[in-house]
Write a protein that holds these residues in place. Structure first.
Motif, PDB file in Angstrom:
ATOM      1  N   CYS A 174       0.964  -1.282  -0.029  1.00 14.81           N
ATOM      2  CA  CYS A 174       0.033   0.034   0.008  1.00 14.81           C
ATOM      3  C   CYS A 174       1.149   1.170  -0.055  1.00 14.81           C
ATOM      4  O   CYS A 174       1.786   1.417   1.056  1.00 14.81           O
ATOM      5  CB  CYS A 174      -1.068   0.011   1.278  1.00 14.81           C
ATOM      6  N   LYS A 175       1.057   1.919  -1.161  1.00 10.44           N
ATOM      7  CA  LYS A 175       1.664   3.090  -1.147  1.00 10.44           C
ATOM      8  C   LYS A 175       1.056   4.494  -0.640  1.00 10.44           C
ATOM      9  O   LYS A 175      -0.065   4.656  -1.039  1.00 10.44           O
ATOM     10  CB  LYS A 175       2.121   3.482  -2.745  1.00 10.44           C
ATOM     11  N   ALA A 176       1.750   5.116   0.310  1.00 12.50           N
ATOM     12  CA  ALA A 176       1.013   6.169   1.016  1.00 12.50           C
ATOM     13  C   ALA A 176       0.890   7.199  -0.270  1.00 12.50           C
ATOM     14  O   ALA A 176       1.676   7.554  -1.123  1.00 12.50           O
ATOM     15  CB  ALA A 176       2.175   6.836   1.879  1.00 12.50           C
ATOM     16  N   LYS A 177      -0.192   8.088  -0.054  1.00 14.92           N
ATOM     17  CA  LYS A 177      -0.424   9.263  -0.897  1.00 14.92           C
ATOM     18  C   LYS A 177      -0.984  10.370  -0.018  1.00 14.92           C
ATOM     19  O   LYS A 177      -1.725  10.515   1.022  1.00 14.92           O
ATOM     20  CB  LYS A 177      -1.970   9.007  -1.614  1.00 14.92           C
ATOM     21  N   PRO A 178      -0.082  11.670  -0.141  1.00 15.61           N
ATOM     22  CA  PRO A 178       0.957  11.736  -1.113  1.00 15.61           C
ATOM     23  C   PRO A 178       2.347  10.942  -0.731  1.00 15.61           C
ATOM     24  O   PRO A 178       2.126  10.268   0.397  1.00 15.61           O
ATOM     25  CB  PRO A 178       1.172  13.425  -0.842  1.00 15.61           C
ATOM     26  N   ASN A 179       3.063  10.939  -1.681  1.00 18.92           N
ATOM     27  CA  ASN A 179       4.292  10.110  -1.351  1.00 18.92           C
ATOM     28  C   ASN A 179       5.141  10.488   0.083  1.00 18.92           C
ATOM     29  O   ASN A 179       5.317  11.571   0.240  1.00 18.92           O
ATOM     30  CB  ASN A 179       5.385  10.134  -2.779  1.00 18.92           C
ATOM     31  N   LYS A 218      -4.518  -0.271   8.919  1.00 24.71           N
ATOM     32  CA  LYS A 218      -4.324   0.898   9.914  1.00 24.71           C
ATOM     33  C   LYS A 218      -3.130   1.831   9.724  1.00 24.71           C
ATOM     34  O   LYS A 218      -3.341   3.030   9.646  1.00 24.71           O
ATOM     35  CB  LYS A 218      -4.270   0.550  11.444  1.00 24.71           C
ATOM     36  N   LEU A 219      -2.137   1.230   9.120  1.00 18.26           N
ATOM     37  CA  LEU A 219      -0.733   1.914   8.817  1.00 18.26           C
ATOM     38  C   LEU A 219      -1.022   2.564   7.605  1.00 18.26           C
ATOM     39  O   LEU A 219      -0.780   3.725   7.643  1.00 18.26           O
ATOM     40  CB  LEU A 219       0.271   0.788   8.715  1.00 18.26           C
ATOM     41  N   SER A 220      -1.793   2.071   6.906  1.00 15.85           N
ATOM     42  CA  SER A 220      -2.097   2.823   5.455  1.00 15.85           C
ATOM     43  C   SER A 220      -2.731   4.075   5.707  1.00 15.85           C
ATOM     44  O   SER A 220      -2.568   5.014   4.948  1.00 15.85           O
ATOM     45  CB  SER A 220      -2.726   1.709   4.518  1.00 15.85           C
ATOM     46  N   ASN A 221      -3.949   3.815   6.781  1.00 18.33           N
ATOM     47  CA  ASN A 221      -5.087   4.836   6.566  1.00 18.33           C
ATOM     48  C   ASN A 221      -4.343   6.202   7.358  1.00 18.33           C
ATOM     49  O   ASN A 221      -4.845   7.155   7.317  1.00 18.33           O
ATOM     50  CB  ASN A 221      -6.169   4.223   7.872  1.00 18.33           C
ATOM     51  N   MET A 222      -3.012   6.019   8.071  1.00 14.42           N
ATOM     52  CA  MET A 222      -2.403   6.868   8.878  1.00 14.42           C
ATOM     53  C   MET A 222      -1.578   7.665   7.936  1.00 14.42           C
ATOM     54  O   MET A 222      -0.907   8.518   8.345  1.00 14.42           O
ATOM     55  CB  MET A 222      -1.654   6.137  10.018  1.00 14.42           C
ATOM     56  N   GLY A 223      -1.289   7.075   6.804  1.00 14.83           N
ATOM     57  CA  GLY A 223      -0.413   7.756   5.815  1.00 14.83           C
ATOM     58  C   GLY A 223       0.904   7.303   5.660  1.00 14.83           C
ATOM     59  O   GLY A 223       1.852   7.817   5.078  1.00 14.83           O
ATOM     60  N   SER A 228      -0.444   3.555  15.913  1.00 14.31           N
ATOM     61  CA  SER A 228      -0.003   4.791  16.400  1.00 14.31           C
ATOM     62  C   SER A 228       1.488   5.073  16.813  1.00 14.31           C
ATOM     63  O   SER A 228       2.269   5.884  16.808  1.00 14.31           O
ATOM     64  CB  SER A 228      -0.737   4.990  17.830  1.00 14.31           C
ATOM     65  N   PHE A 229       2.106   3.713  17.336  1.00 16.34           N
ATOM     66  CA  PHE A 229       3.549   3.765  17.507  1.00 16.34           C
ATOM     67  C   PHE A 229       4.529   4.201  16.210  1.00 16.34           C
ATOM     68  O   PHE A 229       5.275   5.317  16.214  1.00 16.34           O
ATOM     69  CB  PHE A 229       4.084   2.392  17.793  1.00 16.34           C
ATOM     70  N   PHE A 230       4.152   3.819  15.137  1.00 16.20           N
ATOM     71  CA  PHE A 230       4.804   4.045  13.932  1.00 16.20           C
ATOM     72  C   PHE A 230       4.860   5.456  13.537  1.00 16.20           C
ATOM     73  O   PHE A 230       5.321   6.338  12.843  1.00 16.20           O
ATOM     74  CB  PHE A 230       4.709   3.129  12.668  1.00 16.20           C
ATOM     75  N   GLN A 231       3.385   5.888  13.754  1.00 20.13           N
ATOM     76  CA  GLN A 231       3.026   7.265  13.378  1.00 20.13           C
ATOM     77  C   GLN A 231       3.896   8.319  14.226  1.00 20.13           C
ATOM     78  O   GLN A 231       4.411   9.238  13.672  1.00 20.13           O
ATOM     79  CB  GLN A 231       1.537   7.582  13.914  1.00 20.13           C
TER      80      GLN A 231
END
Length: 247
Positions: free
Chosen positions: A9-14, A38-43, A239-242
């Protein structure tokens, strides 16, 4: 297996950060799919590889491939994913479930990732498994192990003696390398887990040379991300990775 597809899943924007999600023993990327969402939804960009020997549909191919997995083969696959990620991202994190947790902690101990999260990391196995695996792994045989959980869990419905030895070896290797970890670490577990004893979180805190973040989700069993606490587990991991990569 229909669910055994690598995911990206590639983040948008990059963005400049990616999290590699590593599944568990006998499993596939479906194990960690709630965290991927969840990670993808956080960008964050997210990739979930399929580990060697996993994901075959027919039983005879499963047994043949699974019996040939090795510790170095599993660790090499993880290192290759990290190397590919480094070609495109400046920040690389890794989340691992169960065996994937042991692999992720090993990658952290080698200084290859910038942040590490684990769920039920297989640094120890059940007492029975710890005794029997080294005694019986000289033989080659399968043990039926159909999933018992009251939810969908697409895994191999057997264990193989040689594959179990690989899991046991990965567990011990990751355990011995905990003191080398330097990146931020987050670990979640459940006291109801019958596969990986809850003592592993205390073991991590004793051996990793700084304070780690931990959380308990005792409503769930071993397959934490798919069990009743799954949404909260996945949110905690994301949340940790965010905090590590987006702030």
């Amino acid at each position: 297996m229909p669910d055994a597809k690598p995911q990206f899943c590639k983040a948008k924007p990059n963005g400049d950060a990616v999290v590699i999600c590593v599944h568990g023993f006998t499993g596939n990327p479906y194990d960690v799919s709630p965290a991927i969402s969840k990670l993808s939804n956080m960008g964050l960009s997210v990739v979930a590889p399929l580990l060697p020997g996993h994901g075959y549909r027919e039983r005879h191919k499963q047994e043949q491939a699974f019996s040939n997995i090795t510790p170095e083969g599993m660790l090499s696959a993880a290192r290759q994913e990290i190397a590919r990620a480094r070609e495109h991202y400046s920040k690389v994190g890794m989340f691992g479930f169960s065996m994937g947790g042991a692999i992720s902690l090993t990658m952290a101990s080698e200084g290859l990732i910038d942040a590490c999260a684990v769920a039920a990391p297989a640094l120890r196995l059940s007492r029975k498994a710890e005794i029997l695996i080294p005694l019986l792994s000289w033989a080659s045989f399968s043990i039926e192990a159909p999933p018992q959980e009251p939810f969908y869990l697409p895994v191999y419905e057997f264990y193989h003696s040689k594959a179990l030895r690989t899991l046991w070896q990965l567990s011990g290797y990751a355990r011995r390398r905990l003191s080398h970890i330097q990146c931020p670490v987050f670990a979640v577990h459940s006291h109801k887990d019958l596969m990986v004893p809850p003592i592993v979180l205390g073991m991590m805190q004793e051996n990793i040379p700084f304070e780690i973040e931990t959380a308990w989700f005792d409503e769930s069993g071993h397959s934490m991300l798919l069990d009743v606490s799954g949404p909260r587990v996945s949110s905690a991991i994301a949340s940790f990775f965010q905090r590590q990569f987006l702030h």
